[in-house]
Motif scaffolding. Structure first.
Motif, PDB file in Angstrom:
ATOM      1  N   THR A 221       6.138  -0.617  -6.866  1.00  0.00           N
ATOM      2  CA  THR A 221       6.971  -1.932  -6.899  1.00  0.00           C
ATOM      3  C   THR A 221       7.343  -2.279  -5.617  1.00  0.00           C
ATOM      4  N   LEU A 222       7.456  -1.344  -4.700  1.00  0.00           N
ATOM      5  CA  LEU A 222       7.797  -1.505  -3.245  1.00  0.00           C
ATOM      6  C   LEU A 222       7.033  -2.253  -2.487  1.00  0.00           C
ATOM      7  N   ASP A 223       5.715  -2.745  -3.003  1.00  0.00           N
ATOM      8  CA  ASP A 223       4.637  -3.259  -2.401  1.00  0.00           C
ATOM      9  C   ASP A 223       5.212  -4.437  -1.668  1.00  0.00           C
ATOM     10  N   GLU A 224       4.824  -4.896  -0.496  1.00  0.00           N
ATOM     11  CA  GLU A 224       5.231  -5.994   0.063  1.00  0.00           C
ATOM     12  C   GLU A 224       6.831  -6.174   0.394  1.00  0.00           C
ATOM     13  N   SER A 225       7.390  -5.226   0.175  1.00  0.00           N
ATOM     14  CA  SER A 225       8.942  -4.956   0.734  1.00  0.00           C
ATOM     15  C   SER A 225       9.156  -4.806   2.218  1.00  0.00           C
ATOM     16  N   LEU A 226      10.497  -5.384   2.454  1.00  0.00           N
ATOM     17  CA  LEU A 226      10.820  -5.196   3.944  1.00  0.00           C
ATOM     18  C   LEU A 226      11.203  -3.874   4.641  1.00  0.00           C
ATOM     19  N   PHE A 227      10.252  -3.286   5.238  1.00  0.00           N
ATOM     20  CA  PHE A 227      10.827  -1.977   5.948  1.00  0.00           C
ATOM     21  C   PHE A 227      10.966  -2.028   7.645  1.00  0.00           C
ATOM     22  N   ARG A 228      11.945  -1.972   8.175  1.00  0.00           N
ATOM     23  CA  ARG A 228      12.320  -2.139   9.529  1.00  0.00           C
ATOM     24  C   ARG A 228      11.811  -3.761  10.027  1.00  0.00           C
ATOM     25  N   GLY A 229      12.063  -4.641   9.316  1.00  0.00           N
ATOM     26  CA  GLY A 229      11.835  -5.916   9.726  1.00  0.00           C
ATOM     27  C   GLY A 229      10.086  -6.272   9.410  1.00  0.00           C
ATOM     28  N   ARG A 230       9.379  -5.155   8.739  1.00  0.00           N
ATOM     29  CA  ARG A 230       8.194  -5.493   8.495  1.00  0.00           C
ATOM     30  C   ARG A 230       7.608  -5.540   6.832  1.00  0.00           C
ATOM     31  N   GLN A 231       6.669  -6.319   6.692  1.00  0.00           N
ATOM     32  CA  GLN A 231       6.152  -6.169   5.210  1.00  0.00           C
ATOM     33  C   GLN A 231       5.171  -5.141   5.024  1.00  0.00           C
ATOM     34  N   ILE A 232       5.701  -3.969   4.047  1.00  0.00           N
ATOM     35  CA  ILE A 232       4.749  -2.952   4.124  1.00  0.00           C
ATOM     36  C   ILE A 232       3.652  -3.069   2.775  1.00  0.00           C
ATOM     37  N   LYS A 233       2.820  -2.476   2.984  1.00  0.00           N
ATOM     38  CA  LYS A 233       1.824  -2.375   1.858  1.00  0.00           C
ATOM     39  C   LYS A 233       1.822  -1.078   1.448  1.00  0.00           C
ATOM     40  N   VAL A 234       1.979  -0.952  -0.103  1.00  0.00           N
ATOM     41  CA  VAL A 234       1.749   0.198  -0.859  1.00  0.00           C
ATOM     42  C   VAL A 234       0.879   0.312  -1.841  1.00  0.00           C
ATOM     43  N   ILE A 235       0.206   1.227  -1.591  1.00  0.00           N
ATOM     44  CA  ILE A 235      -1.120   1.459  -2.606  1.00  0.00           C
ATOM     45  C   ILE A 235      -1.179   2.814  -3.075  1.00  0.00           C
ATOM     46  N   PRO A 236      -1.757   3.225  -3.984  1.00  0.00           N
ATOM     47  CA  PRO A 236      -2.112   4.673  -4.456  1.00  0.00           C
ATOM     48  C   PRO A 236      -3.004   5.285  -3.453  1.00  0.00           C
ATOM     49  N   LYS A 237      -2.903   6.649  -3.009  1.00  0.00           N
ATOM     50  CA  LYS A 237      -3.754   6.918  -2.091  1.00  0.00           C
ATOM     51  C   LYS A 237      -5.310   7.518  -2.809  1.00  0.00           C
ATOM     52  N   ARG A 238      -6.535   7.206  -2.184  1.00  0.00           N
ATOM     53  CA  ARG A 238      -7.481   7.516  -2.856  1.00  0.00           C
ATOM     54  C   ARG A 238      -7.921   8.628  -2.295  1.00  0.00           C
ATOM     55  N   THR A 239      -8.959   9.703  -3.069  1.00  0.00           N
ATOM     56  CA  THR A 239      -9.389  10.887  -2.716  1.00  0.00           C
ATOM     57  C   THR A 239     -10.564  10.768  -1.965  1.00  0.00           C
ATOM     58  N   ASN A 240     -10.765  11.412  -0.809  1.00  0.00           N
ATOM     59  CA  ASN A 240     -11.805  11.325  -0.260  1.00  0.00           C
ATOM     60  C   ASN A 240     -12.884  12.402  -0.767  1.00  0.00           C
ATOM     61  N   ARG A 241     -14.086  12.007  -1.199  1.00  0.00           N
ATOM     62  CA  ARG A 241     -15.099  12.859  -1.721  1.00  0.00           C
ATOM     63  C   ARG A 241     -16.270  13.161  -0.548  1.00  0.00           C
ATOM     64  N   PRO A 242     -16.479  14.411  -0.478  1.00  0.00           N
ATOM     65  CA  PRO A 242     -17.303  15.106   0.544  1.00  0.00           C
ATOM     66  C   PRO A 242     -18.446  14.188   0.356  1.00  0.00           C
ATOM     67  N   GLY A 243     -19.268  13.920   1.292  1.00  0.00           N
ATOM     68  CA  GLY A 243     -20.566  13.439   1.196  1.00  0.00           C
ATOM     69  C   GLY A 243     -20.925  11.921   0.849  1.00  0.00           C
ATOM     70  N   ILE A 244     -19.619  11.173   0.428  1.00  0.00           N
ATOM     71  CA  ILE A 244     -19.641   9.818  -0.016  1.00  0.00           C
ATOM     72  C   ILE A 244     -19.007   8.930   1.138  1.00  0.00           C
ATOM     73  N   SER A 245     -19.711   7.955   1.878  1.00  0.00           N
ATOM     74  CA  SER A 245     -19.042   7.246   2.794  1.00  0.00           C
ATOM     75  C   SER A 245     -18.698   5.723   2.273  1.00  0.00           C
ATOM     76  N   THR A 246     -17.788   5.233   2.782  1.00  0.00           N
ATOM     77  CA  THR A 246     -17.463   3.935   2.521  1.00  0.00           C
ATOM     78  C   THR A 246     -18.065   2.860   3.310  1.00  0.00           C
ATOM     79  N   THR A 247     -18.211   3.400   4.788  1.00  0.00           N
ATOM     80  CA  THR A 247     -19.036   2.487   5.544  1.00  0.00           C
ATOM     81  C   THR A 247     -20.471   2.747   5.511  1.00  0.00           C
ATOM     82  N   ASP A 248     -21.200   2.022   5.820  1.00  0.00           N
ATOM     83  CA  ASP A 248     -22.663   2.260   5.952  1.00  0.00           C
ATOM     84  C   ASP A 248     -23.089   2.698   7.236  1.00  0.00           C
ATOM     85  N   ARG A 249     -23.200   3.867   7.727  1.00  0.00           N
ATOM     86  CA  ARG A 249     -23.487   4.245   9.172  1.00  0.00           C
ATOM     87  C   ARG A 249     -24.821   4.883   9.331  1.00  0.00           C
TER      88      ARG A 249
END
Length: 178
Positions: free
Chosen positions: A103-131
């Protein structure tokens, strides 16, 4: 001599038993977690983006204190300069705190609008970028020397820029002194 060796072995065995039974004092080193423990901790964590560079862990903990009990605050820093990167991870003691902190997504923290999302789990061997390397984009070109020189002097360089997959051997036969 043999008696001293036996006493030394007994003392070493006693010390090993003490080391295995007692937890390390303070922060003696990194704690190695299993994949299940990491996934469970990530389920209780959030990502906070657009964090002010001067923010401290105590300020972030105070900002999210109303959501639940905060276990750990991590502000990521650049490994070369040591300056903060502008985002942080906050780990709570229970999963319900993650839902309330969203619920604190897009709230002000030290004068900046912060982005709050759940942390994703990195899975070994799976890349989100095509390298991967482009395998079929650039083929080896068999050109004669005159046409490649003409292309070089006309301003057109047939050499692709960036990292190119060349297979097992370089099949191009042109020369570049630079």
């Amino acid at each position: 001599m043999e008696e001293e060796a036996e006493k030394l072995k007994e003392l070493q065995n006693e010390e090993e038993k003490k080391m295995n039974m007692s937890p390390p004092p303070g922060n003696a080193g990194p704690v190695i977690m299993s994949i299940e423990e990491k996934m469970e901790a990530d389920a209780r964590s959030i990502y906070v983006g657009n964090v002010d560079y001067g923010a401290t862990a105590e300020e972030l903990e105070a900002h999210f204190h109303g959501c639940g009990s905060v276990n750990h605050v991590t502000i990521l820093c650049d490994k070369f300069s040591g300056h903060p990167k502008g985002f942080a991870y906050i780990e709570f003691s229970d999963k319900e705190s993650v839902r309330t902190s969203l619920t604190l997504d897009e709230s002000l923290f030290r004068g900046r609008q912060i982005k709050v999302i759940p942390k994703r789990t990195n899975r070994p061997g799976i890349s989100t970028t095509d390298r991967g390397f482009p395998r079929a984009r650039y083929r080896a070109q068999t050109t004669n020397y005159n046409s490649s020189r003409a292309r070089f002097y006309s301003g057109f360089n047939s050499r692709p820029r960036g990292h190119v997959y060349r297979g097992r051997a370089r099949e191009t036969s042109w020369y570049s002194p630079y």
